[in-house]
Design an enzyme around this catalytic site. Structure first.
Site, PDB file in Angstrom:
ATOM      1  N   GLY A  49       0.859  -1.184   0.000  1.00 18.75           N
ATOM      2  CA  GLY A  49       0.000   0.000   0.000  1.00 18.75           C
ATOM      3  C   GLY A  49       0.894   1.232   0.000  1.00 18.75           C
ATOM      4  N   GLY A 108      -0.227   4.265  -0.382  1.00 20.32           N
ATOM      5  CA  GLY A 108      -1.088   5.420  -0.140  1.00 20.32           C
ATOM      6  C   GLY A 108      -0.516   6.289   0.969  1.00 20.32           C
ATOM      7  N   ASN A 109      -1.399   7.038   1.622  1.00 20.89           N
ATOM      8  CA  ASN A 109      -0.939   7.997   2.635  1.00 20.89           C
ATOM      9  C   ASN A 109      -0.148   7.338   3.764  1.00 20.89           C
ATOM     10  OD1 ASN A 109      -1.949  10.276   1.383  1.00 20.89           O
ATOM     11  ND2 ASN A 109      -3.942  10.121   2.386  1.00 20.89           N
ATOM     12  N   VAL A 110      -0.704   6.281   4.334  1.00 21.09           N
ATOM     13  CA  VAL A 110      -0.053   5.663   5.495  1.00 21.09           C
ATOM     14  C   VAL A 110       1.174   4.848   5.064  1.00 21.09           C
ATOM     15  CG1 VAL A 110      -0.332   4.047   7.420  1.00 21.09           C
ATOM     16  CG2 VAL A 110      -2.198   5.607   6.825  1.00 21.09           C
ATOM     17  N   ASP A 147       2.141  -1.562  -4.516  1.00 20.23           N
ATOM     18  CA  ASP A 147       0.734  -1.143  -4.596  1.00 20.23           C
ATOM     19  C   ASP A 147       0.157  -1.718  -5.889  1.00 20.23           C
ATOM     20  OD1 ASP A 147      -0.820   1.470  -3.068  1.00 20.23           O
ATOM     21  OD2 ASP A 147      -1.679   0.801  -4.986  1.00 20.23           O
ATOM     22  N   ARG A 201     -14.473   3.012  11.513  1.00 15.65           N
ATOM     23  CA  ARG A 201     -13.499   2.079  10.934  1.00 15.65           C
ATOM     24  C   ARG A 201     -14.183   0.759  10.561  1.00 15.65           C
ATOM     25  NH1 ARG A 201     -11.023   4.677  15.351  1.00 15.65           N
ATOM     26  NH2 ARG A 201      -9.054   5.741  14.896  1.00 15.65           N
ATOM     27  N   SER A 247      -4.317  -2.017   8.096  1.00 13.32           N
ATOM     28  CA  SER A 247      -5.614  -1.785   7.445  1.00 13.32           C
ATOM     29  C   SER A 247      -6.769  -1.937   8.436  1.00 13.32           C
ATOM     30  CB  SER A 247      -5.804  -2.778   6.299  1.00 13.32           C
ATOM     31  OG  SER A 247      -4.687  -2.775   5.436  1.00 13.32           O
ATOM     32  N   ASN A 248      -7.777  -1.105   8.293  1.00 14.18           N
ATOM     33  CA  ASN A 248      -8.930  -1.110   9.199  1.00 14.18           C
ATOM     34  C   ASN A 248     -10.100  -1.925   8.655  1.00 14.18           C
ATOM     35  OD1 ASN A 248      -8.404   0.386  11.588  1.00 14.18           O
ATOM     36  ND2 ASN A 248      -8.285   2.262  10.378  1.00 14.18           N
ATOM     37  N   ASP A 281      -2.627   5.138  18.935  1.00 15.94           N
ATOM     38  CA  ASP A 281      -3.570   5.684  19.928  1.00 15.94           C
ATOM     39  C   ASP A 281      -2.825   6.165  21.179  1.00 15.94           C
ATOM     40  OD1 ASP A 281      -5.576   4.996  18.141  1.00 15.94           O
ATOM     41  OD2 ASP A 281      -5.886   3.026  19.037  1.00 15.94           O
ATOM     42  N   ARG A 324      -1.191   9.448  20.418  1.00 14.40           N
ATOM     43  CA  ARG A 324      -2.206  10.519  20.454  1.00 14.40           C
ATOM     44  C   ARG A 324      -2.566  10.857  21.905  1.00 14.40           C
ATOM     45  NH1 ARG A 324      -5.678   8.309  15.260  1.00 14.40           N
ATOM     46  NH2 ARG A 324      -4.547   9.554  13.718  1.00 14.40           N
ATOM     47  N   HIS A 342      -9.206  -0.945  18.553  1.00 16.66           N
ATOM     48  CA  HIS A 342      -8.810   0.290  17.878  1.00 16.66           C
ATOM     49  C   HIS A 342     -10.048   0.922  17.220  1.00 16.66           C
ATOM     50  CE1 HIS A 342      -6.449   3.131  15.580  1.00 16.66           C
ATOM     51  NE2 HIS A 342      -6.847   2.616  14.439  1.00 16.66           N
TER      52      HIS A 342
HETATM   53  P1  NAI Z   1      -4.916   5.302   0.932  1.00 13.47           P
HETATM   54  O1  NAI Z   1      -6.174   5.207   0.140  1.00 13.47           O
HETATM   55  O2  NAI Z   1      -4.146   6.574   0.908  1.00 13.47           O
HETATM   56  O3  NAI Z   1      -3.930   4.124   0.508  1.00 13.47           O
HETATM   57  C1  NAI Z   1      -4.329   2.801   0.373  1.00 13.47           C
HETATM   58  C2  NAI Z   1      -3.535   2.192  -0.771  1.00 13.47           C
HETATM   59  O4  NAI Z   1      -3.826   0.790  -0.856  1.00 13.47           O
HETATM   60  C3  NAI Z   1      -3.885   2.776  -2.156  1.00 13.47           C
HETATM   61  O5  NAI Z   1      -2.732   3.332  -2.751  1.00 13.47           O
HETATM   62  C4  NAI Z   1      -4.414   1.584  -2.934  1.00 13.47           C
HETATM   63  O6  NAI Z   1      -4.075   1.616  -4.323  1.00 13.47           O
HETATM   64  C5  NAI Z   1      -3.737   0.441  -2.216  1.00 13.47           C
HETATM   65  N1  NAI Z   1      -4.352  -0.857  -2.462  1.00 13.47           N
HETATM   66  C6  NAI Z   1      -5.659  -1.178  -2.547  1.00 13.47           C
HETATM   67  N2  NAI Z   1      -5.810  -2.478  -2.800  1.00 13.47           N
HETATM   68  C7  NAI Z   1      -4.572  -3.018  -2.866  1.00 13.47           C
HETATM   69  C8  NAI Z   1      -4.066  -4.325  -3.097  1.00 13.47           C
HETATM   70  N3  NAI Z   1      -4.886  -5.373  -3.307  1.00 13.47           N
HETATM   71  N4  NAI Z   1      -2.734  -4.502  -3.109  1.00 13.47           N
HETATM   72  C9  NAI Z   1      -1.890  -3.469  -2.897  1.00 13.47           C
HETATM   73  N5  NAI Z   1      -2.311  -2.215  -2.679  1.00 13.47           N
HETATM   74  C10 NAI Z   1      -3.636  -1.980  -2.667  1.00 13.47           C
HETATM   75  O7  NAI Z   1      -5.327   4.937   2.442  1.00 13.47           O
HETATM   76  P2  NAI Z   1      -4.470   5.252   3.772  1.00 13.47           P
HETATM   77  O8  NAI Z   1      -4.894   6.528   4.335  1.00 13.47           O
HETATM   78  O9  NAI Z   1      -3.046   4.997   3.482  1.00 13.47           O
HETATM   79  O10 NAI Z   1      -5.024   4.105   4.749  1.00 13.47           O
HETATM   80  C11 NAI Z   1      -4.722   2.740   4.505  1.00 13.47           C
HETATM   81  C12 NAI Z   1      -5.454   1.840   5.504  1.00 13.47           C
HETATM   82  O11 NAI Z   1      -4.900   2.025   6.810  1.00 13.47           O
HETATM   83  C13 NAI Z   1      -6.952   2.136   5.644  1.00 13.47           C
HETATM   84  O12 NAI Z   1      -7.678   0.943   5.781  1.00 13.47           O
HETATM   85  C14 NAI Z   1      -7.019   2.947   6.913  1.00 13.47           C
HETATM   86  O13 NAI Z   1      -8.285   2.889   7.509  1.00 13.47           O
HETATM   87  C15 NAI Z   1      -5.958   2.266   7.731  1.00 13.47           C
HETATM   88  N6  NAI Z   1      -5.413   3.049   8.849  1.00 13.47           N
HETATM   89  C16 NAI Z   1      -5.136   2.361  10.004  1.00 13.47           C
HETATM   90  C17 NAI Z   1      -4.586   2.984  11.083  1.00 13.47           C
HETATM   91  C18 NAI Z   1      -4.277   2.198  12.318  1.00 13.47           C
HETATM   92  O14 NAI Z   1      -3.907   2.784  13.341  1.00 13.47           O
HETATM   93  N7  NAI Z   1      -4.373   0.888  12.292  1.00 13.47           N
HETATM   94  C19 NAI Z   1      -4.300   4.444  11.057  1.00 13.47           C
HETATM   95  C20 NAI Z   1      -4.590   5.067   9.790  1.00 13.47           C
HETATM   96  C21 NAI Z   1      -5.126   4.380   8.733  1.00 13.47           C
END
Ligand code: NAI
Length: 308
Positions: free
Chosen positions: A7, A9-11, A32, A88, A119-120, A148, A151, A175
């Protein structure tokens, strides 16, 4: 040492950036499904190498898991994040399929890897990996409590007017906005219980702000946060890769600890090269115990929504 972040993405990209910037591993692979995204993020990050004295090698790939082969640690951040107003738990349908297929691919090439699930809904996604991956429980770590707790320490530091580095505190339980349990009774500032420094009303507000910390940012940013989630994920990676034996609250499969069995929930974990090397069973008072029972029950209810 080699770390794969799934992934970009942002995280995921933030986590990779922190890993590379701090030279946590020899090699980081970012992967990704979105064509070109990992390659682009990697190029951007590696163009900071000479500015930030980076010695880590980094590779970005689109969906080619052969490049992840032999990873010591794999961080799973693939999946959709929440939008303002969402919980979530609402992400389960889409993300369960993604997490399952990603885990299969990862283990094909790195059968001995320690998996960190981000992932959530994270506790349920961690449980899904336990159910489907067929690897020992110590090798599956859910990342949530690290964030958490950070934070919680932030909000405590603001209330105290103090440096966040001098504040200690821990969040256990699920969480989720209503399931996490900031342990105010154990929080300290330079060894002093914060309950002696803050009045009850202030401390209650810190706890409430911590619980909705993610939702507050989602509202402000329009999507869920990434700097602290990425850094918290990288901290868990570092604890494992460097065999730090640090205690960080993580979602672990409970088998009797905290009175629960067959559920993944946030508890203090001793992390090292074996992954979750030990779950620390701390003494909770009656009120905290009751919160933990409720929290685990809520996570179980979300788990029930997983397809069999
Ligand atoms: P994002 O949308 O910015 O990035 C997610 C990435 O996953 C995208 O680039 C997408 O193309 C990719 N992706 C989707 N399906 C895929 C696959 N089959 N194989 C490889 N890559 C794939 O989302 P963000 O903000 O990065 O969040 C990611 C996850 O982390 C979310 O589910 C979010 O809820 C969770 N999260 C969990 C936290 C925690 O403390 N556990 C904290 C913040 C976010």
């Amino acid at each position: 040492s080699k770390v794969t972040v799934v992934g970009a993405g942002n995280v995921g990209a933030t986590c990779a950036n922190v890993l590379v910037t701090n030279n946590v591993a020899d090699e980081v692979v970012l992967i990704d499904i979105k064509e070109g995204l990992s390659e682009g993020k990697t190029m951007d990050i590696m163009q900071t190498a000479n500015l930030l004295n980076i010695n880590t090698r980094m590779t970005g790939v689109t969906n080619d898991y052969s490049k992840t082969a032999g990873s010591d640690v794999v961080v799973i951040t693939s999946g959709i994040p929440r939008k303002p107003g969402m919980t979530r738990e609402e992400l389960i349908g889409v993300n369960a399929g993604i997490v399952k297929s990603v885990t299969d691919n990862v283990l094909k090439y790195s059968p001995d890897a320690i998996i960190i699930c981000v992932s959530n809904p994270m506790d349920t996604m961690t449980y899904l990996i336990h159910k489907t991956a067929g690897i020992p429980k110590n090798r599956i770590i859910g990342m949530g409590g690290a964030l958490d707790s950070s934070r919680f320490k932030y909000f405590l530091s603001v209330a105290l007017g103090a440096n966040p580095n001098e504040v200690d505190g821990m969040v256990i339980g699920g969480h989720g906005d209503t399931t996490m349990i900031p342990l105010a009774r154990y929080a300290t500032y330079r060894g002093i219980p914060v309950s002696q420094l803050l009045d009850k009303e202030t401390l209650d507000k810190v706890v409430a702000d911590t619980m909705v910390g993610g939702a507050t940012l989602t509202k402000l940013l329009g999507t869920s946060a990434w700097y602290a989630p990425g850094a918290a994920s990288a901290a868990v990676v570092a604890a494992v890769i460097h065999d730090q034996k640090r205690v960080i609250p993580c979602s672990a499969l409970l088998e009797g600890e905290y009175g629960e069995t067959g559920v993944c929930c946030g508890v203090p974990c001793l992390l090292g090269k074996g992954g979750i090397e030990k779950i620390i069973d701390i003494k909770l008072n009656d009120e905290e115990k009751e919160l933990f029972v409720k929290s685990a029950a809520a996570v179980r209810k979300t788990n029930d929504a997983l397809a069999d």
